[in-house]
Design an enzyme around this catalytic site. Structure first.
Site, short mmCIF file in Angstrom:
data_model
loop_
_atom_site.label_atom_id
_atom_site.label_comp_id
_atom_site.label_asym_id
_atom_site.label_seq_id
_atom_site.Cartn_x
_atom_site.Cartn_y
_atom_site.Cartn_z
N ARG A 243 29.98 31.33 64.84
CA ARG A 243 28.98 31.43 63.77
C ARG A 243 29.63 32.19 62.61
O ARG A 243 30.35 33.17 62.82
CB ARG A 243 27.73 32.20 64.25
CG ARG A 243 26.79 31.39 65.14
CD ARG A 243 26.09 30.26 64.38
NE ARG A 243 25.15 29.52 65.20
CZ ARG A 243 25.43 28.43 65.91
NH1 ARG A 243 26.66 27.92 65.89
NH2 ARG A 243 24.51 27.82 66.61
N GLU A 272 25.91 29.04 55.22
CA GLU A 272 26.04 27.57 55.18
C GLU A 272 24.85 26.93 54.45
O GLU A 272 23.72 27.38 54.65
CB GLU A 272 26.10 27.03 56.62
CG GLU A 272 27.38 27.45 57.31
CD GLU A 272 27.43 27.03 58.78
OE1 GLU A 272 26.59 26.22 59.21
OE2 GLU A 272 28.31 27.53 59.48
N HIS A 290 31.07 22.70 59.78
CA HIS A 290 30.34 22.94 61.04
C HIS A 290 30.27 21.66 61.88
O HIS A 290 29.18 21.15 62.20
CB HIS A 290 28.94 23.49 60.76
CG HIS A 290 28.38 24.28 61.92
ND1 HIS A 290 27.54 25.37 61.77
CD2 HIS A 290 28.55 24.14 63.26
CE1 HIS A 290 27.22 25.85 62.97
NE2 HIS A 290 27.83 25.12 63.89
#
Ligand code: DGY
Length: 331
Positions: A243, A272, A290
């Protein structure tokens, strides 16, 4: 009456088929998702919510549902859900562990290779028409084989990294909150790899490649910051597929700009889909959006697994992957 199920975003159709067999499905078949307000409205009256890591599932949302039984996240990470609030309300939260382990480890390893061997940079160089001849020092990077892979977090994906490292004849060191049993260390250190537990400081100091595999919690937020980057070798490569907020992005940009570390491979970011602008300007960082678990097979399985978890709870069965098993009276 069939239970009402909300699917917050586009999923693979196999998951919808599973859900439709068990309830009335309200499907927001769009990748854009819903605003917080629209999500609350859509949740009203639902017994199950199948959501994704881009949906913030907080206490207010749970309360607006009224009689929610299960929140099934299509992800292994669940930092987008207020799990204590769900537990307090007796709502089961589930995730999708296991199915994405190898796919994510593949991507983390690809980032190691791409960063160390400057693959994205070389691709840009060639496409820009800048390749005129073979040169002795053209786009030289660093070797992977025979070097030390550091794994921060030896969960399933971290173990997958250790297995991959054996094919590259690497030494593997790791740090985790909990040390693995000696028989596990032996098993994962298959063939050429000696897997070795080290303290966090040593991990940063000794790794040629440091790959992060911890969940995002209050304890792991900015686990890698200026002080940790300062300990790393100037030739080191940092890879993050866990993360974004586990790494202090500004400190990382500083370290990459001033050559404190050689390069980085990042699949995840602090805010993000925003990416620190200084990172975008650097050649020595490989950036991908991602996509750690993004193979068709794995993403399909993640969707069906979340659907199966939701249906299990709605049918009064134990879901395969509860996050807060105390709600099921298990802890
Ligand atoms: C997860 O599952 O948590 C990943 O970040 C997306 O696959």
């Amino acid at each position: 009456m069939k239970p009402s199920i909300l699917v917050t975003r586009h999923v693979y159709p196999e998951a919808i088929a599973i859900l439709e067999a068990a309830g009335d499905v309200h499907y927001n078949d769009s990748s854009d998702g819903l605003s917080a307000q629209a999500l609350r409205a859509a949740a009203a009256g639902k017994r199950a919510i199948v959501c994704q890591l881009t949906d913030r599932i907080d206490a207010a949302l749970m309360d607006s549902a009224g009689d929610l039984a299960v929140i099934a996240n299509v992800a292994v990470g669940f930092d987008n859900i207020d799990v204590p609030a769900a537990t307090e309300r007796g709502i089961v939260v589930t995730n999708t562990p296991g199915v994405l382990t190898d796919t994510t480890a593949d991507l983390a390893f690809a980032l190691i290779l791409a960063s160390a061997r400057r693959i994205a940079e070389a691709d840009r160089f060639l496409r820009a028409g800048r390749w005129h001849q073979w040169e002795i020092d053209l786009l030289c990077g660093h070797d992977i084989h025979g070097h030390t892979l550091g794994i921060l977090g030896l969960g399933r994906i971290g173990q997958g990294m250790a297995r991959r490292a054996s094919g590259f004849d690497m030494r593997v060191v790791y740090h985790d909150m909990q040390r693995a049993r000696p028989d596990q260390e032996r098993e994962w250190g298959i063939e050429y790899v000696d897997i070795e537990y080290v303290d966090k400081e040593t991990l940063f100091r000794e790794s040629d490649f440091l790959s992060i595999h911890v969940p995002l919690t209050e304890q792991t937020r900015h686990l890698v910051g200026a002080a940790e980057l300062e300990r790393m070798k100037p030739t080191a490569v940092l890879v993050n597929t866990s993360r974004g907020p586990v790494v202090d992005e500004k400190a990382l940009a500083d370290a990459l700009e001033n050559g404190r570390i050689a390069s980085a491979g990042l699949d995840v970011f602090e805010a993000e889909p925003e990416v620190e602008s200084r990172l975008l300007a650097l050649e020595n960082v490989v950036l991908v959006p991602h996509i750690g678990s993004a193979s068709i097979k794995t993403r399909t399985r993640m969707c069906t697994m979340a659907a199966e978890n939701a249906v299990a709870v709605l049918s009064g069965r134990r879901p395969e992957n509860p996050v807060n098993s105390e709600v099921l009276g298990e802890d």
